[in-house]
Write a protein that holds these residues in place. Sequence first.
Motif, PDB file in Angstrom:
ATOM      1  N   VAL A  54     -29.197  31.898  72.592  1.00 27.09           N
ATOM      2  CA  VAL A  54     -28.383  30.716  72.866  1.00 27.09           C
ATOM      3  C   VAL A  54     -29.186  29.439  72.658  1.00 27.09           C
ATOM      4  O   VAL A  54     -28.684  28.461  72.110  1.00 27.09           O
ATOM      5  CB  VAL A  54     -27.825  30.765  74.312  1.00 27.09           C
ATOM      6  CG1 VAL A  54     -27.064  29.503  74.659  1.00 27.09           C
ATOM      7  CG2 VAL A  54     -26.964  31.996  74.504  1.00 27.09           C
ATOM      8  N   ASP A  55     -30.456  29.443  73.091  1.00 22.79           N
ATOM      9  CA  ASP A  55     -31.285  28.241  73.026  1.00 22.79           C
ATOM     10  C   ASP A  55     -32.752  28.658  73.043  1.00 22.79           C
ATOM     11  O   ASP A  55     -33.108  29.657  73.678  1.00 22.79           O
ATOM     12  CB  ASP A  55     -30.982  27.334  74.229  1.00 22.79           C
ATOM     13  CG  ASP A  55     -31.662  25.976  74.156  1.00 22.79           C
ATOM     14  OD1 ASP A  55     -31.917  25.479  73.032  1.00 22.79           O
ATOM     15  OD2 ASP A  55     -31.942  25.403  75.228  1.00 22.79           O
ATOM     16  N   VAL A  56     -33.568  27.893  72.334  1.00 21.70           N
ATOM     17  CA  VAL A  56     -35.014  28.098  72.334  1.00 21.70           C
ATOM     18  C   VAL A  56     -35.669  26.741  72.514  1.00 21.70           C
ATOM     19  O   VAL A  56     -35.338  25.785  71.809  1.00 21.70           O
ATOM     20  CB  VAL A  56     -35.500  28.743  71.008  1.00 21.70           C
ATOM     21  CG1 VAL A  56     -37.009  28.871  70.990  1.00 21.70           C
ATOM     22  CG2 VAL A  56     -34.835  30.090  70.797  1.00 21.70           C
ATOM     23  N   VAL A  57     -36.580  26.651  73.472  1.00 22.57           N
ATOM     24  CA  VAL A  57     -37.346  25.429  73.707  1.00 22.57           C
ATOM     25  C   VAL A  57     -38.815  25.791  73.556  1.00 22.57           C
ATOM     26  O   VAL A  57     -39.335  26.633  74.307  1.00 22.57           O
ATOM     27  CB  VAL A  57     -37.078  24.845  75.112  1.00 22.57           C
ATOM     28  CG1 VAL A  57     -37.928  23.607  75.344  1.00 22.57           C
ATOM     29  CG2 VAL A  57     -35.604  24.542  75.302  1.00 22.57           C
ATOM     30  N   ASP A  58     -39.463  25.180  72.584  1.00 26.54           N
ATOM     31  CA  ASP A  58     -40.866  25.479  72.272  1.00 26.54           C
ATOM     32  C   ASP A  58     -41.016  26.969  71.983  1.00 26.54           C
ATOM     33  O   ASP A  58     -40.099  27.580  71.460  1.00 26.54           O
ATOM     34  CB  ASP A  58     -41.790  25.000  73.395  1.00 26.54           C
ATOM     35  CG  ASP A  58     -41.698  23.482  73.603  1.00 26.54           C
ATOM     36  OD1 ASP A  58     -41.473  22.758  72.606  1.00 26.54           O
ATOM     37  OD2 ASP A  58     -41.843  23.036  74.751  1.00 26.54           O
ATOM     38  N   GLY A  59     -42.172  27.534  72.275  1.00 28.30           N
ATOM     39  CA  GLY A  59     -42.360  28.957  72.037  1.00 28.30           C
ATOM     40  C   GLY A  59     -42.769  29.322  70.622  1.00 28.30           C
ATOM     41  O   GLY A  59     -42.723  30.499  70.262  1.00 28.30           O
ATOM     42  N   ALA A  60     -43.200  28.321  69.827  1.00 26.66           N
ATOM     43  CA  ALA A  60     -43.679  28.602  68.467  1.00 26.66           C
ATOM     44  C   ALA A  60     -45.089  29.200  68.535  1.00 26.66           C
ATOM     45  O   ALA A  60     -45.713  29.245  69.599  1.00 26.66           O
ATOM     46  CB  ALA A  60     -43.683  27.324  67.636  1.00 26.66           C
ATOM     47  N   ALA A  61     -45.588  29.632  67.404  1.00 28.34           N
ATOM     48  CA  ALA A  61     -46.898  30.285  67.342  1.00 28.34           C
ATOM     49  C   ALA A  61     -48.031  29.398  67.852  1.00 28.34           C
ATOM     50  O   ALA A  61     -49.075  29.906  68.258  1.00 28.34           O
ATOM     51  CB  ALA A  61     -47.179  30.741  65.923  1.00 28.34           C
ATOM     52  N   THR A  62     -47.839  28.075  67.839  1.00 27.51           N
ATOM     53  CA  THR A  62     -48.896  27.164  68.286  1.00 27.51           C
ATOM     54  C   THR A  62     -48.665  26.629  69.699  1.00 27.51           C
ATOM     55  O   THR A  62     -49.506  25.902  70.222  1.00 27.51           O
ATOM     56  CB  THR A  62     -49.011  25.974  67.320  1.00 27.51           C
ATOM     57  OG1 THR A  62     -47.728  25.339  67.225  1.00 27.51           O
ATOM     58  CG2 THR A  62     -49.466  26.436  65.944  1.00 27.51           C
TER      59      THR A  62
END
Length: 107
Positions: A54-62
């Motif tokens: 539904v939603d993603v906040v941040d959480g990228a590889a960096t």
Amino acid sequence: MTDQPATAEGLMRSRFAAFRSGDAGWLVATWHPSTRPDDLDLSDNPRWRGLQIVDVVDGAATDTTGVVEFRATYLDDDGALGVLHERSRFVREDGRWYYVDGDIQLP
């Protein structure tokens, strides 16, 4: 599962797959030690059917933290369709993502 997901969303997806297949070992390994249960009994695990992010906040590889909101559908023992809607928190330590906890979203 042996590959470490590069993102919080990737970990969420792998955890859903582990719940679906009953892989308690992977689930425990991906749980942050500060909130990890002592044991995980999946004997009454519902039949998980699908996952919708539904939603993603941040959480990228960096990133070092991330939030993934999802809806997971399941069938209970009576064949009734249910939905788990959760906003989950993740943390990345030493290059590896962990599930910390989540808040159930009520309809």
